[in-house]
Design an enzyme around this catalytic site. Structure first.
Site, PDB file in Angstrom:
ATOM      1  N   GLU A 338     -10.739 -12.941 -15.185  1.00 24.30           N
ATOM      2  CA  GLU A 338      -9.319 -12.588 -15.344  1.00 24.30           C
ATOM      3  C   GLU A 338      -8.581 -12.724 -14.028  1.00 24.30           C
ATOM      4  OE1 GLU A 338      -5.671 -10.282 -15.162  1.00 24.30           O
ATOM      5  OE2 GLU A 338      -7.467  -9.884 -14.005  1.00 24.30           O
ATOM      6  N   ASP A 366      -6.519  -3.107 -19.275  1.00 25.34           N
ATOM      7  CA  ASP A 366      -6.558  -3.615 -17.894  1.00 25.34           C
ATOM      8  C   ASP A 366      -5.435  -2.998 -17.054  1.00 25.34           C
ATOM      9  OD1 ASP A 366      -7.192  -5.045 -15.630  1.00 25.34           O
ATOM     10  OD2 ASP A 366      -6.268  -6.909 -16.308  1.00 25.34           O
TER      11      ASP A 366
HETATM   12 ZN   LIG Z   1      -7.477  -6.425 -13.928  1.00 25.17          ZN
END
Ligand SMILES: [Zn+2]
Length: 480
Positions: A338, A366
């Site tokens: 990511e 996240d």
């Molecule tokens: Zn992250």
């Protein structure tokens, strides 16, 4: 709902007594038993399975930058944990960038009224993807600007200089619940600053760290070179050191010696970890619950995103431990890459692009490990009321807010959201998230076990509900 069902006879009797002219349609039976959602919540709140996985990930492996041996060890560790929880695990291949940090040093070698022979060391960290300075470093005068417009106004002065974008993170916004907006504003300089500076002739580009605390910590993060500009080295100064340079530069000429020696190695082979809890009568339909497994290399990546990925793992482990099987398959995804390339996200989308109709909903956590407050939901306006059983179940832990969005709610799930799939993210308290984000202080002690348990409860209740509801939520147009 249970009360209504139990007293159906009484309801009919009342209806007759009041001679209602139009008997309302048979109420929709509760799609998902509220008592089951409550059981899931309580089991999540009683379990430290996710926190133990987070401890394993952070204390036994540590930083997990894509392409590193630690990232590969994390893939194996997480796959083993999910297998141990009784799930069907697949490793999905993904190509990822392989960037390594090297040395990072900066000192002020000239400034107004500098006592003879003195230099000042600065705290800084190279931005991910940066090229290196020449061997032995470079020495150049510093041009301090405060915005892209300010750079344009001083473009004629930039040639041969190190440009410093001294742009403060707006912690006041973060304190008022808008940390992601504050991040979005400041991070533009981290991502695009180097190419903007190179276009006007700069030899290197620095930013003031994107973070809201005053611990003199530099914050790393990804940057991108644009095709129309030379590639120049780039790093983030701690906020305090950016302010120091700005104060001195306001008084006269400042020169810096800058040494950065990162390397970009050939792309590496890595994996997303997928683990399925198979559904019953709609097993080919998937509800995805996820976080990202990779992290930056300065610390353990406990809040970014160890907490998110282990909360997703914990959510499905709780359902499995209760012996629950929803109608649809619930799939945990531990995303790789990511932080600097989204290689894992791209690989998943590519592998599923011909069967997107089977992807029913996507969840990604996240935003750290703060106390959960509810959900961000990228769904149609009409869908919001269908989520009330979820917030009812989460009421005892105060995670009742639903913020509907028209945009993406997670970097890895963004391609799936752009294909119309409803997207969700836990809404958590992010007031202190950018104190530690992408710094050497993103360590396990920053995660409160009770907040991780609550996040597992949010993800488990949400995932189970979406996997169990009779009709999936409608597709939704999401703005990029
Ligand atoms: Zn992250």
């Amino acid at each position: 709902m249970t009360v209504l069902r139990a007293s159906r006879g009484a309801v009919v009797l009342l209806a007759v007594l009041f001679a209602a002219p139009a008997w309302p349609a048979e109420p929709e039976p509760s799609a998902v038993d509220p008592a089951v959602l409550a059981r899931i919540r309580d089991a999540a709140l009683a379990s430290d399975w996710a926190y133990q996985r987070l401890s394993d990930l952070t204390d036994k492996i540590g930083p997990r930058l894509s392409g590193s041996p630690q990232a590969e060890a994390a893939v194996q560790q997480v796959a083993a944990a999910l297998r141990g929880a009784g799930l069907t695990v697949t490793l999905q291949p993904a190509k990822v960038p392989h960037w390594v940090r090297g040395e990072e040093r900066a000192e002020l070698v000239e400034y107004p009224d500098r006592p003879a022979g003195l230099t000042q060391q600065l705290r800084l960290t190279t931005l991910g993807g940066s090229v290196a300075t020449p061997k032995g470093g470079l020495t150049a005068p510093v041009l301090v600007v405060h915005s892209f417009d300010d750079l344009t106004a001083h473009a004629a002065e930039a040639k041969g200089k190190i440009v410093l974008f001294d742009r403060a993170f707006d912690q006041e916004l973060a304190n008022n619940g808008q940390a992601m907006a504050a991040y979005g504003q400041a991070v533009a300089y981290r991502v695009k600053g180097a190419s903007a500076a190179a276009r006007v002739g700069a030899v290197a580009s620095l930013i003031r760290s994107v973070g809201g605390a005053d611990f003199r910590l530099p914050h790393t993060g990804v940057m991108k070179y644009e095709d129309d500009a030379p590639k120049i080295p780039t790093a983030a100064l701690s906020a305090e050191d950016a302010m120091l340079v700005a104060r001195l530069a306001a008084q006269g000429r400042v020169e810096m010696h800058l040494t950065l020696s990162p390397q970009t190695l050939p792309d590496a082979d890595s994996h997303n970890v997928l683990a399925d809890l198979p559904g019953s009568d709609k097993a080919d339909e998937i509800v995805l619950v996820s976080g990202h497994l990779d992290s930056w290399d300065l610390a353990q990546g406990a809040i970014d995103d160890g907490a998110g990925v282990t909360a997703a793992m914990g959510a499905v482990q709780v359902l499995k431990s209760l012996g629950l099987q929803a109608r649809r398959t619930i799939r945990v995804v531990a995303w790789m890459n990511e932080e600097n390339g989204s290689g894992g996200s791209k690989a998943y989308f590519e592998a599923n692009k011909d069967k997107l109709a089977q992807q029913i909903a996507v969840i990604e956590s996240d935003s750290g490990a703060g106390r959960p407050l509810g959900l961000h939901a990228a769904v149609t306006p009409d869908s919001v009321e269908k989520l009330s059983a979820i917030t009812a179940a989460l009421q005892p832990i105060g995670a009742t807010a639903i913020e509907r969005r028209d945009g993406e709610v997670g970097a890895d799930i963004a391609p799936l959201q752009e294909a119309g799939i409803p997207g969700f993210a836990p809404m958590v308290d992010t007031r202190e998230y950018f104190f530690y984000h992408h710094t050497a202080a993103d360590t396990l002690d920053k995660v409160k076990p009770e907040n991780l348990r609550r996040q597992v409860a949010v993800m488990a209740v949400l995932a189970y509900y979406l996997a169990e509801m009779p009709e999936p939520l409608p597709r939704v147009a999401v703005k990029k």
